[in-house]
Scaffold this active site. Sequence first.
Site, PDB file in Angstrom:
ATOM      1  CE  LYS A  22      -1.745   1.658   4.013  1.00 32.99           C
ATOM      2  NZ  LYS A  22      -1.438   3.095   4.188  1.00 32.99           N
ATOM      3  CG  ASN A  23       2.572   2.635   3.556  1.00 32.15           C
ATOM      4  OD1 ASN A  23       1.371   2.876   3.422  1.00 32.15           O
ATOM      5  ND2 ASN A  23       3.137   2.494   4.742  1.00 32.15           N
ATOM      6  CB  CYS A 116      -3.898   6.272  10.754  1.00 29.86           C
ATOM      7  SG  CYS A 116      -4.551   4.674  10.341  1.00 29.86           S
ATOM      8  NE  ARG A 121       0.373  10.430  10.395  1.00 32.84           N
ATOM      9  CZ  ARG A 121       0.024   9.357   9.688  1.00 32.84           C
ATOM     10  NH1 ARG A 121      -1.158   8.827   9.868  1.00 32.84           N
ATOM     11  NH2 ARG A 121       0.850   8.825   8.818  1.00 32.84           N
ATOM     12  CG  ASP A 306       3.278   1.406   9.584  1.00 33.31           C
ATOM     13  OD1 ASP A 306       2.941   2.339  10.334  1.00 33.31           O
ATOM     14  OD2 ASP A 306       3.365   1.541   8.347  1.00 33.31           O
ATOM     15  NE  ARG A 398      -6.676   4.402   5.671  1.00 34.73           N
ATOM     16  CZ  ARG A 398      -5.595   4.752   6.374  1.00 34.73           C
ATOM     17  NH1 ARG A 398      -5.627   4.696   7.683  1.00 34.73           N
ATOM     18  NH2 ARG A 398      -4.509   5.179   5.778  1.00 34.73           N
TER      19      ARG A 398
HETATM   20  C1  UD1 Z   1       4.539   6.827   6.380  1.00 39.13           C
HETATM   21  C2  UD1 Z   1       3.679   5.593   6.236  1.00 39.13           C
HETATM   22  C3  UD1 Z   1       3.174   5.116   7.604  1.00 39.13           C
HETATM   23  C4  UD1 Z   1       4.355   4.919   8.548  1.00 39.13           C
HETATM   24  C5  UD1 Z   1       5.223   6.159   8.596  1.00 39.13           C
HETATM   25  C6  UD1 Z   1       6.510   5.969   9.391  1.00 39.13           C
HETATM   26  C7  UD1 Z   1       2.646   5.908   4.068  1.00 39.13           C
HETATM   27  C8  UD1 Z   1       1.400   6.120   3.299  1.00 39.13           C
HETATM   28  N1  UD1 Z   1       2.533   5.909   5.396  1.00 39.13           N
HETATM   29  O1  UD1 Z   1       3.703   7.855   6.929  1.00 39.13           O
HETATM   30  O2  UD1 Z   1       2.502   3.885   7.402  1.00 39.13           O
HETATM   31  O3  UD1 Z   1       3.852   4.670   9.832  1.00 39.13           O
HETATM   32  O4  UD1 Z   1       5.629   6.542   7.249  1.00 39.13           O
HETATM   33  O5  UD1 Z   1       7.234   4.919   8.900  1.00 39.13           O
HETATM   34  O6  UD1 Z   1       3.707   5.655   3.508  1.00 39.13           O
HETATM   35  N2  UD1 Z   1       6.723  14.665  10.555  1.00 39.13           N
HETATM   36  C9  UD1 Z   1       6.826  16.008  10.843  1.00 39.13           C
HETATM   37  N3  UD1 Z   1       6.588  16.905   9.832  1.00 39.13           N
HETATM   38  C10 UD1 Z   1       6.258  16.512   8.567  1.00 39.13           C
HETATM   39  C11 UD1 Z   1       6.157  15.117   8.291  1.00 39.13           C
HETATM   40  C12 UD1 Z   1       6.388  14.220   9.303  1.00 39.13           C
HETATM   41  O7  UD1 Z   1       7.124  16.417  11.960  1.00 39.13           O
HETATM   42  O8  UD1 Z   1       6.063  17.370   7.701  1.00 39.13           O
HETATM   43  C13 UD1 Z   1       6.966  13.680  11.659  1.00 39.13           C
HETATM   44  C14 UD1 Z   1       5.699  12.880  11.974  1.00 39.13           C
HETATM   45  O9  UD1 Z   1       4.878  13.561  12.876  1.00 39.13           O
HETATM   46  C15 UD1 Z   1       6.297  11.601  12.559  1.00 39.13           C
HETATM   47  C16 UD1 Z   1       7.600  11.438  11.767  1.00 39.13           C
HETATM   48  O10 UD1 Z   1       7.878  12.698  11.169  1.00 39.13           O
HETATM   49  O11 UD1 Z   1       6.618  11.800  13.906  1.00 39.13           O
HETATM   50  C17 UD1 Z   1       7.536  10.383  10.683  1.00 39.13           C
HETATM   51  O12 UD1 Z   1       6.427  10.641   9.842  1.00 39.13           O
HETATM   52  P1  UD1 Z   1       6.473  10.271   8.288  1.00 39.13           P
HETATM   53  O13 UD1 Z   1       7.671   9.427   8.019  1.00 39.13           O
HETATM   54  O14 UD1 Z   1       6.310  11.515   7.499  1.00 39.13           O
HETATM   55  O15 UD1 Z   1       5.176   9.398   8.130  1.00 39.13           O
HETATM   56  P2  UD1 Z   1       4.178   9.364   6.911  1.00 39.13           P
HETATM   57  O16 UD1 Z   1       4.930   9.617   5.638  1.00 39.13           O
HETATM   58  O17 UD1 Z   1       2.990  10.163   7.208  1.00 39.13           O
END
Ligand code: UD1
Length: 417
Positions: A22-23, A116, A121, A306, A398
């Site tokens: 999915k990701n 989620c 986030r 995850d 999902r």
């Molecule tokens: C992706 C995955 C999710 C997984 C996560 C971490 C997808 C669709 N989802 O989510 O399943 O749990 O990676 O491996 O691929 N952060 C910030 N600012 C930002 C972006 C992120 O502070 O602009 C922080 C987040 O709050 C979190 C950390 O960075 O604490 C990691 O988040 P991120 O790697 O961005 O997760 P996702 O890409 O949303």
Amino acid sequence: MQKLFIKETKKLNGEVFVQGSKNSVLPIFAATILCSSPCILHNCPKLSDVDVTLEILKHLGAKVTREGSDVFIDATKVYECSVPRDLMSRMRSSIVFLGPMLSLMGRANIFLPGGCDLGPRPIDLHLSALSKLGAKFEKSDELLYCSLNHIFKGSTIALRVPSVGATENIILSAVLAKGETIIENAAREPEIYDLCNFLNLCGAKIYSDNVGNIRIVGVDKLHGIEYSVMPDRIVAATFMSATAITGGNVVIKKVNDRHLKAVIEVFERMGCKVLTSKNEIRIISKKHLSSVDFIKTVPYPGFPTDAQPILMAPFAISQGTTVFCESIFKDRYKHVDEFLKMGANIKVNGKIAVVKGVKEIIGTDVMARDLRGAAALLVLSLIAKGETVLDGLKHLDRGYENIVEELNGLGANIKRM
Ligand code: UD1
């Protein structure tokens, strides 16, 4: 409203195939709008998140057809530069459309993304990185007006944390940019490399040193290709957990064991035997599982956030105490209250969850509150005495294509009604 009715299961046995990731498929779908000819993507899982992404593509003006796990996307005539609130709010990763839309059309009006609820986030890293490449943003209520003068210009971006989504958005913005972009402290998750692999086959020039530095040399054009999406490592971890908790013996097929090193190590320390060969993992579990002192979720190649809820299920019945530290998301212990209803002994304090193994788990009515929490409850229910009724299936749908059928094929007794 459908629910799962799960009866106590004997040992799971047999073979199971892992769906496409999915990701990985979501950012690859977003990347297709950068291609000047159609793409055919294989191994695309049938999930509600995938449906939402395909709806976004159609809304933007792409032609999309799907046959089983094959998806044909002709995004050569994309013209629309806004994504409606409904589609944006249903899935957090919809934010990966921002870079490609700006790159292609110079404008993108988007609502802030959903997904989620794992605590705050933010998307600050996405926005500050794209600003560095030349984008401008204006926020009004929940709507973000984004614009780009002419074309993205390459730059060096050092990420505060190795965000998966931000790394993807930067890559997707930089592939057609003028000049060179360097990402320092980039995410190293396998899904990032799947996206890079896809884009390079389309004609992009992306180079990685595999320790968190990615260099992207902008090119003028990308062309469409036929591509098969990588296997879903978290779905594989879910089957491993279901096998471990029931004391089973299962071969998981169409999987890449190199993506699961940190997870496999935890199952081995739990007392399971894990045998890997090309595209296959066999997991053999014993009756009594052992606890593991400490498991901390960290960015790849460490133990994935995850997998945290999913592996907490076998530890809930292991001998001894396991301490989890969730360092990626603030609110990722929502499954714990439901575990407690089933008789687990877990104490949460901030980032820490202390799991003391119990002798017996009891079936009752439980509610899933996020995607991996839903999978964790399903795994724990497999060994619960009596019957467990699992509500909140929209979360499970999902990320899992046929999990009920797959687990029943291994010997589980689950009905969806
Ligand atoms: C992706 C995955 C999710 C997984 C996560 C971490 C997808 C669709 N989802 O989510 O399943 O749990 O990676 O491996 O691929 N952060 C910030 N600012 C930002 C972006 C992120 O502070 O602009 C922080 C987040 O709050 C979190 C950390 O960075 O604490 C990691 O988040 P991120 O790697 O961005 O997760 P996702 O890409 O949303």
